[in-house]
Scaffold this active site. Structure first.
Site, short mmCIF file in Angstrom:
data_model
loop_
_atom_site.label_atom_id
_atom_site.label_comp_id
_atom_site.label_asym_id
_atom_site.label_seq_id
_atom_site.Cartn_x
_atom_site.Cartn_y
_atom_site.Cartn_z
N TYR A 20 16.23 6.70 4.28
CA TYR A 20 15.15 6.49 5.30
C TYR A 20 15.12 5.34 6.08
O TYR A 20 14.10 4.71 6.23
CB TYR A 20 14.00 6.30 4.42
N TYR A 148 4.96 16.84 -1.30
CA TYR A 148 6.39 16.46 -1.15
C TYR A 148 7.15 16.68 -2.38
O TYR A 148 6.67 16.34 -3.58
CB TYR A 148 6.51 14.89 -0.85
N ASP A 242 4.89 20.46 -10.13
CA ASP A 242 5.77 19.28 -9.92
C ASP A 242 5.40 17.78 -10.38
O ASP A 242 4.45 17.35 -9.77
CB ASP A 242 6.37 19.17 -8.34
N LYS A 271 12.39 11.30 -12.46
CA LYS A 271 12.15 9.83 -12.13
C LYS A 271 11.84 8.94 -13.61
O LYS A 271 12.70 8.51 -14.11
CB LYS A 271 10.59 9.82 -11.47
N1 PLP Z 1 9.05 15.60 -6.13
C1 PLP Z 1 8.21 14.67 -6.27
C2 PLP Z 1 6.70 14.94 -6.62
C3 PLP Z 1 8.68 13.55 -5.83
O1 PLP Z 1 7.68 12.42 -5.66
C4 PLP Z 1 10.05 13.62 -5.57
C5 PLP Z 1 10.66 12.28 -4.86
O2 PLP Z 1 9.82 11.33 -4.68
C6 PLP Z 1 10.91 14.30 -5.59
C7 PLP Z 1 10.44 15.73 -5.93
C8 PLP Z 1 12.30 14.53 -5.20
O3 PLP Z 1 13.06 13.72 -6.29
P1 PLP Z 1 14.58 12.93 -5.92
O4 PLP Z 1 14.22 11.95 -5.09
O5 PLP Z 1 14.89 12.49 -7.16
O6 PLP Z 1 15.34 14.05 -5.44
#
Ligand code: PLP
Length: 424
Positions: A20, A148, A242, A271
């Site tokens: 980024y 996201y 998610d 995470k």
């Molecule tokens: N889903 C959510 C809600 C997220 O906040 C993120 C990353 O910030 C992702 C998916 C993507 O995860 P990664 O960065 O480990 O690929």
């Protein structure tokens, strides 16, 4: 004392490509010597109070000795073994413990190594669940504005991060259906109406429960999730939560969905799963979804298998992280941090540039009226001795749950002081 500009930094930064980041204008990256607890120590000797917990992963603070011991012990015995045809205790125990924590209806864990890939797997599970039943037309995913879910191609299609992240790939990203979250009856009715005519082409609804993180820390009521559950049931489609950001205490309960009293058919976790130590993600599905793949036909199998899936070191770290949720008062700490964030960010509410201050669990967000000069803002936070990384119009805090009150106050004071000096 470390050299302020070590050789590895001078030589290596000509060969590294950062995320980024417009590499031309970004300037010198900060280099980290070590982390400890809620602190990041730079190679030039500065020590920053961390407000981000490394993209929301380090929920127990950095270098927790219990996780370090578990990873060291696992390293001695088996760092990794391929997961195709072989299994091992850390992965199976983790699957069992995760399913026990998630409760009935989330029964089968598929491990990957990143959040994006775990969402890809969830989407594949949902589409193939229907495909295996002959419903080959169910290819569409209902996702939401402000959401996201990752940076891979399928996840970019279900993202609406509100900033220019994925424009370069327009036309290549599969078109998906982005809707308004059903925040009220009118929007619920709009989505319901759309589903009445399109549900037979939809595999699943995908949502970040309670907080849309990277889309700007936008928060919604638990009732929204209940509405999505009943829409999914009414129209016979799957529901995916998610919880890559919200999982493991961040919103005040171990999983955000607990606050809504409804459960998804598939959940994604990553995470904080390993307490911010090693990359690991899980896509956990209901028995019903799993049964959709249970067949004498080999082509009904889930065709996915990353090389490092079920990595034993990462699973050992995750097991140790789960221990800490049992042995240390994490959810009480989240609640206490929530109060401190509310008090500490309250002065921002009266600032002229501020649109809204929001707090949920251990998440505090200040939304500005307009996108600030992010580079200048980040610099001002560094000057204040804190690591805060605003994006878009949002300045936010997601500290480790073990961050002491005085450090939380440093973070909130830095935000209110720096925002008060923003040029009008
Ligand atoms: N889903 C959510 C809600 C997220 O906040 C993120 C990353 O910030 C992702 C998916 C993507 O995860 P990664 O960065 O480990 O690929």
């Amino acid at each position: 004392m470390n050299a302020p500009f070590p050789n590895w930094l001078q030589n290596g930064q000509r060969h590294i490509w950062l995320p980024y980041t417009q590499m031309k204008t970004a300037g010198q990256p900060l280099s980290v010597a070590r982390t400890q607890g809620h602190q990041i120590e730079l190679t030039d000797g500065r020590v920053l109070v961390d407000g981000i917990a490394s993209w929301w992963t380090a929920c127990h603070g950095y270098n927790h000795p219990h996780i370090a011991r578990a990873v060291r012990a696992q390293l001695e015995c088996m760092p990794h073994v391929m997961f195709g045809g072989l299994v091992h205790e850390p992965a199976l125990t983790l699957a069992q413990r995760l399913c026990a924590l998630l409760g009935p209806g989330l029964d089968r864990a598929f491990f990957t190594e990143s959040g994006s890939v775990s969402v890809e797997v969830a989407l594949k599970m949902a589409m193939q669940y229907w495909f295996n039943q002959g419903q080959t037309q169910r290819r569409r995913i209902v996702a939401f504005r402000g959401g996201y879910h990752g940076d891979t191609f399928a996840t970019m299609a279900v993202c609406d991060p509100g900033v220019d992240m994925h424009t370069a790939f327009e036309g290549v990203i599969a078109p998906q259906d982005l809707h308004e979250l059903p925040l009220d009856e009118a929007r619920t009715e709009t989505l319901d109406r759309w589903l009445r005519t399109h549900a037979d082409q939809v595999a699943a609804i995908l949502v970040e429960p309670l907080v849309q993180g990277a889309g700007g820390m936008r928060m919604h009521e638990p009732a929204v999730l209940a509405r999505l559950r009943s829409l999914a049931d009414r129209h016979g489609i799957l529901l995916i939560f998610d919880e890559i950001f919200t999982g493991f205490g961040r919103t005040g309960t171990l999983f955000a969905f607990e606050q809504a009293g409804v459960r998804p058919d598939i959940i994604t976790l990553s995470k904080a799963l390993t307490g911010g130590t090693l990359p690991l993600a899980a896509t956990v599905a209901s028995q019903r979804v799993f049964d959709g793949f249970w067949s004498d036909d080999p082509s009904h199998a889930l065709m996915h298998g990353p090389t490092y899936m079920g990595n034993a070191l990462a699973c050992a770290a995750a097991l140790a992280s789960l221990d800490l949720f049992e042995s240390e008062p994490r959810l009480a700490q989240v609640q206490a941090i929530g109060h401190l964030l509310r008090d500490g960010l309250a002065p921002c509410e009266t600032l002229p540039h501020v649109r809204e201050v929001r707090v949920k669990g251990a998440i505090g967000a200040v939304e500005l009226n307009e996108a600030p000069d992010l580079i200048a803002l980040r610099h001002a936070f560094l000057e204040a001795g804190v690591w805060i990384r605003p994006f878009g119009r949002t300045v936010y805090l997601t500290p480790a749950f073990t961050t002491p009150p005085e450090a939380i106050r440093r973070l909130t004071d830095a935000i209110s002081t720096v925002l008060a000096t923003l040029p009008g």
